[in-house]
Enzyme design. Structure first.
Site, PDB file in Angstrom:
ATOM      1  N   LYS A  13      -7.507 -39.022 -81.223  1.00 57.99           N
ATOM      2  CA  LYS A  13      -6.606 -39.648 -82.201  1.00 57.99           C
ATOM      3  C   LYS A  13      -6.887 -41.149 -82.154  1.00 57.99           C
ATOM      4  O   LYS A  13      -6.391 -41.869 -81.292  1.00 57.99           O
ATOM      5  CB  LYS A  13      -5.158 -39.355 -81.815  1.00 57.99           C
ATOM      6  CG  LYS A  13      -4.133 -39.412 -82.942  1.00 57.99           C
ATOM      7  CD  LYS A  13      -4.103 -40.645 -83.787  1.00 57.99           C
ATOM      8  CE  LYS A  13      -3.246 -41.745 -83.240  1.00 57.99           C
ATOM      9  NZ  LYS A  13      -3.323 -42.989 -84.073  1.00 57.99           N
ATOM     10  N   CYS A  32      -8.202 -56.510 -74.004  1.00 62.57           N
ATOM     11  CA  CYS A  32      -7.240 -56.406 -72.907  1.00 62.57           C
ATOM     12  C   CYS A  32      -7.716 -57.251 -71.740  1.00 62.57           C
ATOM     13  O   CYS A  32      -6.936 -57.609 -70.878  1.00 62.57           O
ATOM     14  CB  CYS A  32      -7.026 -54.959 -72.512  1.00 62.57           C
ATOM     15  SG  CYS A  32      -8.518 -54.140 -72.058  1.00 62.57           S
TER      16      CYS A  32
HETATM   17  C1  UN1 Z   1     -10.493 -53.632 -73.910  1.00 60.09           C
HETATM   18  O1  UN1 Z   1     -10.234 -54.723 -74.396  1.00 60.09           O
HETATM   19  O2  UN1 Z   1      -9.692 -52.678 -74.062  1.00 60.09           O
HETATM   20  O3  UN1 Z   1     -14.792 -55.943 -70.355  1.00 60.09           O
HETATM   21  C2  UN1 Z   1     -11.733 -53.307 -73.189  1.00 60.09           C
HETATM   22  C3  UN1 Z   1     -14.660 -56.107 -71.560  1.00 60.09           C
HETATM   23  C4  UN1 Z   1     -15.079 -54.991 -72.486  1.00 60.09           C
HETATM   24  C5  UN1 Z   1     -14.009 -53.976 -72.592  1.00 60.09           C
HETATM   25  C6  UN1 Z   1     -12.673 -54.454 -72.998  1.00 60.09           C
HETATM   26  N1  UN1 Z   1     -16.293 -54.411 -72.001  1.00 60.09           N
HETATM   27  O4  UN1 Z   1     -14.186 -57.116 -72.039  1.00 60.09           O
END
Ligand code: UN1
Length: 495
Positions: free
Chosen positions: A174, A283
């Site tokens: 999803k 994130c």
């Molecule tokens: C995310 O933002 O959910 O390390 C993952 C990083 C990327 C992944 C981010 N390879 O910034």
């Protein structure tokens, strides 16, 4: 413009309701990237049923054969990399080089997990007894519900789908309603690679309805979710109440420590890339910079100067450094946080406004924004904003810096810039985050290692890469003891 359908039991299908929603280009609000079927409970029921049926033969398909299909998918992703990268930019807004990077992560994950199909090993260990042997096997979990976000619209589905499938699970995916077209192209590629029907199913629709129903569905065995803390926590509640395994990968309030002996130019590059790459919508974004007082002024000047040269615009244009934010509600939320920062008494030294002229006239653009004189407890230094807003905090020494970094509800990624091997060792030991970078920014994790955080950043096992992340999340251990002492006794009686 594409009409984007569900993929259930090997067929591209409309949703039961016949309703649709639109996926638009955040850099050009009037450009519709796809018209997408809007699913409801019945569609999820069918997708789960298909996954349950396919599980019986997929779990018995030899892992090397499963790996061959993944290998093929990685090859098709490579073949289509350019067009997929461009699609990512159109649907999600990230600049093209990042869109291509996102597809590359999916390619890497595909090859890596394909190889795991030939290395699907457990252990054989000695028993305490002479006529007994024992071993552990990795076995699939069953039907996985995979719920993915919009910020890595192909990479994150690949982090979940490839390991889930190599371990012998079947799945219902999803994807975020902001990037359904990218997810659909990814599924199309697995279909082209020869995935049998029902092994991977795709349903589009709102998270509150479709995602939550999927998480609670009696036919699902486990959930893997990446997205915001609020949604993840809700899903954890749903799964907790019905004793269902869930892995959540959620937000971050990641920080870079800049020590007084740091190479400042390197640190500035790390802060730019971590703070404004993907328009701050990772994130892992570096949203806090904790800078030693001895280099604080100098760092701020360099950082502001460098950030003021970043060009906003459509990510398909070569000169663009920073694309739009994903949608209107994020756009409004980020601007509200700028007001919060001002009210809290932080000093705004760059940006802080929407950009709605020139290249930016048609999209959701926000200028790269820097607050200085931020104190660690301010909301802008504690809450995840998910946009191009960076807070700079001054610190006295390494110990205080580490305390500041650790004192948020999150614990995903952190970084330190220093030339001192001892400082880097202390940081490595004491930073309470799932990932620590030394002389590199907080972003850019690779798939060969587990990915994930602690506290509000994650729940359950580490996700995605590495054997300890991917295989441990998507398989469980089954332990076999075999006692053959009966045969020995019989041999003695026969004698
Ligand atoms: C995310 O933002 O959910 O390390 C993952 C990083 C990327 C992944 C981010 N390879 O910034």
């Amino acid at each position: 413009m594409d009409r984007i359908k569900n993929y259930i039991d090997g067929k591209w299908v409309e949703s039961k309701s016949g309703e649709t929603f639109r996926s638009i280009n955040p850099a050009r609000r009037n450009e519709v990237v796809g018209v997408v079927v809007r699913s409801g409970r019945e569609d999820v029921d069918q997708a789960v049923k298909a996954a349950q049926q396919a599980y019986e033969s997929w779990r018995l398909t030899p892992a090397p054969r499963r790996g061959e299909i993944l290998f093929k998918a990685a090859e098709i992703l490579s073949r289509d990399k350019e067009s997929l990268g461009r699609l990512e930019t159109r649907e999600m807004g990230k600049v093209l080089s990042e869109g291509l990077g996102d597809v590359q992560e999916a390619i890497d994950m595909g090859y890596y997990m394909a190889g795991e199909g030939r290395r699907f090993s457990g252990e054989t260990v000695p028993s305490e007894l002479p006529a007994k042997d024992m071993k552990s096997l990795r076995v699939p979990v069953g039907v996985f519900g995979l719920i993915t976000p919009w910020n890595f619209p192909i990479a994150i589905p690949s982090w979940k789908v490839f390991p889930a499938l190599i371990c012998g699970n079947t799945a219902v995916l999803k994807p975020s309603s902001d990037t359904p077209v990218c997810a659909t192209k990814f599924v199309e590629i697995l279909v082209e690679a020869g995935l049998p029907k029902g092994v991977l199913n795709l349903v589009h629709g709102p998270g509150g309805e479709v995602g939550e129903y999927l998480a609670s569905h009696p036919g699902v065995d486990a959930i893997s979710f990446t997205g915001s803390f609020d949604t993840g926590k809700r899903l954890e509640g749903i799964c907790g109440a019905i004793h269902r395994m869930i892995v959540t990968e959620m937000g971050g309030k990641n920080a870079i420590i800049v020590m007084d002996d740091a190479n400042l130019d390197l640190a500035v590059e790390g802060a730019i890339w971590g703070g404004f790459g993907t328009t701050g919508q990772r994130c892992t974004a570096a949203t806090r910079l904790v800078v030693h007082r001895k280099v604080y002024q100098k760092f701020i000047e360099k950082f502001r100067k460098r950030a003021s040269r970043l060009k906003l615009g459509d990510g398909l244009q070569k000169e663009t450094h920073v694309g739009p934010v994903i949608n209107e509600s994020q756009f409004n939320k980020i601007l509200r946080y700028v007001e919060v920062g001002k009210k809290e008494g932080a000093k705004l030294i760059l940006g802080g406004k929407a950009c709605q002229k020139g290249n930016c006239a048609e999209g959701y653009f926000i200028e790269p924004t820097i607050f200085v004189n931020v104190s660690p407890e301010m909301r802008i230094a504690q809450e995840e904003i998910f946009g191009p807003v960076v807070s700079v905090i001054q610190t006295e020494d390494l110990e205080e810096a580490i305390r500041i970094v650790n004192r948020t509800p999150y614990g995903l990624s952190s970084a330190i810039y220093t030339q001192d091997v001892n400082s880097s060792a202390v940081a490595e030991r004491d930073l309470e985050t799932g990932i620590v970078y030394i002389n590199a920014s907080t972003i850019g994790a690779e798939i060969q290692l587990p990915f994930g955080g602690i506290k509000h950043s994650g729940y359950g096992r580490k996700e995605a890469g590495g054997r300890g992340g991917a295989l441990d999340t998507y398989s469980r251990w089954k332990v076999i003891y075999r006692d053959f002492s009966g045969r020995l006794q019989k041999a003695q009686i026969d004698k």
